[in-house]
Design an enzyme around this catalytic site. Structure first.
Site, PDB file in Angstrom:
ATOM      1  CE  LYS A  33      -7.534  -1.456   6.880  1.00 32.82           C
ATOM      2  NZ  LYS A  33      -7.047  -1.861   5.529  1.00 32.82           N
TER       3      LYS A  33
ATOM      4  CB  THR B 294      -4.631  -2.525   2.724  1.00 28.49           C
ATOM      5  OG1 THR B 294      -3.288  -2.032   2.747  1.00 28.49           O
ATOM      6  CG2 THR B 294      -4.614  -4.044   2.679  1.00 28.49           C
TER       7      THR B 294
ATOM      8  CE  LYS C  29       0.025  -2.885   2.117  1.00 26.86           C
ATOM      9  NZ  LYS C  29      -0.686  -1.607   2.188  1.00 26.86           N
TER      10      LYS C  29
END
Length: 299
Positions: free
Chosen positions: A240, A96, A172
């Site tokens: 994150k 990602t 995503k």
């Protein structure tokens, strides 16, 4: 069948490597943890001590590391695979990352005569082991052709979202927005139930058969009921990922109030020392509740 390399043998990478082996591909693997490599060697893979060694024998390389910085190291660090890859071979990036970074990586690899697929993944460790993950992919037709049957060996759903890198990572990012917000909301709901003295096991049973249910509530709250915070996906992953979500939106001044709140919850949990615990540990930010103990099944 192809010679395929897989770099990054975490919870997802291990299952993806085994799915490739099960499909009949010759698989070379690398991970910084020797025990993870040895486990795959026992299943029939070839162990390599560097990304460059993986690249020397493979036509397609699947990278399942945590973030863009680790991907950079896999490709361009000491003993990285970019300089060792054969011209016309393909690099599948499953992390990602910022979509703009992914698009730029495609151009960097094209300049080296290499093909690239922007190919983030979703589904969890169990689906990875079963070859049933979802892949959100984008790239040139030549990259898909070079990947052959690799994608289908690992995934139940392979979405082709564009002919240049970046589109897969954008989708995503949006998936991670929902995943992070849903986990935070699930934790908030369970925390309120515990504070109000509701039987936690009964609450879980009712919600999972009612309109308020979500996949994340159903999947993550059993970890809370069992007091088991061993990381399948850690709190710091959503620090994150939701950070990336907010960065992408900030670039176009697009407001994301729910994502911002969820990000702060994960940040708070991480700052309190829970960053490496399962992401369901975000429930620990709520005051005045008694969580089920390890080995528990709720009240």
């Amino acid at each position: 069948m192809m010679n395929v390399g897989l770099i990054g043998l975490g919870a997802m990478g291990q299952g993806m490597a085994r799915s490739l082996l099960r499909a009949g591909h010759a698989v070379a693997v690398h991970d910084l943890r020797r025990e993870a490599v040895e486990a795959l060697v026992g299943d029939g893979a070839t162990g390599c001590d560097s990304p460059a060694k993986v690249a020397a024998s493979c036509d397609a390389i699947v990278s399942v590391v945590v973030n863009a910085a680790q991907t950079e190291d896999v490709l361009f660090g000491a003993n990285g695979c970019a300089s060792a890859m054969k011209k016309g071979s393909v690099f599948l990036m499953c992390s990602t990352v910022d979509p703009n970074w992914s698009a730029a990586l495609e151009q960097r690899l094209e300049a080296l005569g290499l093909l690239y697929l922007d190919a983030p993944i979703s589904g969890g460790a169990a689906k990875a082991a079963a070859g049933q993950i979802t892949m959100m992919t984008a790239g040139r037709p030549e990259a898909y052709a070079a990947a052959g049957g690799v994608l289908d060996a690992m995934a139940d759903k392979v979405y082709r979202l564009g002919d240049r890198a970046g589109a897969g990572s954008k989708v995503k990012i949006i998936n991670q927005l929902l995943a992070g917000v849903h986990i935070a909301a699930a934790a908030e709901a369970m925390a309120l139930g515990l504070r109000e003295g509701v039987d936690a096991k009964a609450l879980y049973e009712v919600i999972t058969h009612s309109a308020g249910n979500s996949w994340m509530f159903e999947n993550r709250m059993p970890h809370v009921l069992a007091g088991d915070y061993r990381p399948l996906s850690a709190v710091d992953i959503f620090v994150k990922d939701l950070g990336l979500v907010l960065d992408v939106a900030r670039a176009t001044k697009f407001p994301l109030p729910l994502s911002s709140t969820a990000h702060q919850m994960f940040m708070q949990a991480s700052s309190a020392g829970h960053g490496r615990e399962d992401d369901s540990a975000v429930i620990k930010v709520f005051p005045g509740i008694e969580l089920p103990p390890p080995g528990g099944k709720g009240s």
